[in-house]
Design a protein around this motif. Structure first.
Motif, short mmCIF file in Angstrom:
data_model
loop_
_atom_site.label_atom_id
_atom_site.label_comp_id
_atom_site.label_asym_id
_atom_site.label_seq_id
_atom_site.Cartn_x
_atom_site.Cartn_y
_atom_site.Cartn_z
N HIS A 87 0.86 -1.19 0.00
CA HIS A 87 0.00 0.00 0.00
C HIS A 87 0.89 1.23 0.00
O HIS A 87 1.86 1.31 0.75
CB HIS A 87 -0.91 0.02 1.22
CG HIS A 87 -1.78 1.22 1.29
ND1 HIS A 87 -2.83 1.44 0.41
CD2 HIS A 87 -1.76 2.31 2.12
CE1 HIS A 87 -3.42 2.59 0.71
NE2 HIS A 87 -2.78 3.14 1.73
N ILE A 88 0.56 2.20 -0.83
CA ILE A 88 1.28 3.46 -0.93
C ILE A 88 0.51 4.51 -0.16
O ILE A 88 -0.70 4.66 -0.35
CB ILE A 88 1.44 3.88 -2.41
CG1 ILE A 88 2.20 2.79 -3.18
CG2 ILE A 88 2.15 5.23 -2.50
CD1 ILE A 88 2.04 2.87 -4.68
N VAL A 89 1.21 5.25 0.69
CA VAL A 89 0.56 6.26 1.54
C VAL A 89 1.51 7.44 1.70
O VAL A 89 2.74 7.25 1.72
CB VAL A 89 0.16 5.65 2.91
CG1 VAL A 89 1.35 5.14 3.67
CG2 VAL A 89 -0.62 6.65 3.74
N SER A 90 0.96 8.63 1.82
CA SER A 90 1.82 9.79 2.09
C SER A 90 2.30 9.71 3.53
O SER A 90 1.60 9.21 4.42
CB SER A 90 1.08 11.10 1.84
OG SER A 90 0.16 11.36 2.88
N ALA A 91 3.50 10.20 3.77
CA ALA A 91 4.05 10.21 5.12
C ALA A 91 3.16 11.02 6.06
O ALA A 91 3.00 10.66 7.24
CB ALA A 91 5.47 10.76 5.10
N THR A 92 2.55 12.07 5.56
CA THR A 92 1.66 12.90 6.37
C THR A 92 0.43 12.12 6.81
O THR A 92 0.06 12.14 7.99
CB THR A 92 1.24 14.17 5.59
OG1 THR A 92 2.41 14.89 5.22
CG2 THR A 92 0.33 15.05 6.41
N ASP A 93 -0.22 11.44 5.86
CA ASP A 93 -1.40 10.64 6.20
C ASP A 93 -1.05 9.54 7.20
O ASP A 93 -1.81 9.26 8.13
CB ASP A 93 -2.03 10.02 4.95
CG ASP A 93 -2.73 11.04 4.08
OD1 ASP A 93 -2.96 12.18 4.54
OD2 ASP A 93 -3.05 10.69 2.93
N TRP A 94 0.09 8.92 7.00
CA TRP A 94 0.51 7.85 7.92
C TRP A 94 0.74 8.41 9.32
O TRP A 94 0.32 7.82 10.31
CB TRP A 94 1.77 7.17 7.38
CG TRP A 94 2.24 6.07 8.25
CD1 TRP A 94 3.32 6.07 9.08
CD2 TRP A 94 1.62 4.79 8.43
NE1 TRP A 94 3.42 4.87 9.74
CE2 TRP A 94 2.39 4.08 9.36
CE3 TRP A 94 0.49 4.19 7.88
CZ2 TRP A 94 2.07 2.79 9.76
CZ3 TRP A 94 0.17 2.90 8.28
CH2 TRP A 94 0.95 2.21 9.20
#
Length: 99
Positions: free
Chosen positions: A6-13
């Protein structure tokens, strides 16, 4: 181990880092979380995340998921894994920075 990604932005994570489960925006808007098989990750990055900075790649052990995982056809006729519920973080075995 049956890995999917899964690809996620560091901010969202970071916003959900303290929670036991991760919920992508797509879970609310589409009813599932988008994932990829290893051979699909680069195409997904190029198609949807080309100009998005600070991305993370979550390595997920599909055998540890607590919600239903379905492989469904996408717009290019390829089968992609879709998780129908939040991603339980104990299924994440590794996180890579993609910068």
């Amino acid at each position: 181990m049956n890995l999917i990604y899964h690809i996620v932005s560091a901010t969202d994570w970071a916003e959900q880092e303290h929670l036991p489960d991760y919920s992508a925006d797509s879970l609310q808007t589409e009813g599932f979380i988008h994932l990829s098989r290893q051979e699909q990750v680069n195409d997904t990055l190029n198609r949807y995340y080309r100009s998005v900075p600070d991305l993370l790649l979550l390595h997920v052990d599909a055998d540890k998921l607590t919600h239903e995982l379905k492989y469904e056809e996408s717009t290019n006729k390829a089968l992609f894994p879709h998780l129908y519920g939040p991603l339980n973080k104990n299924a994440i075995v590794k996180i890579d920075e993609l910068n």
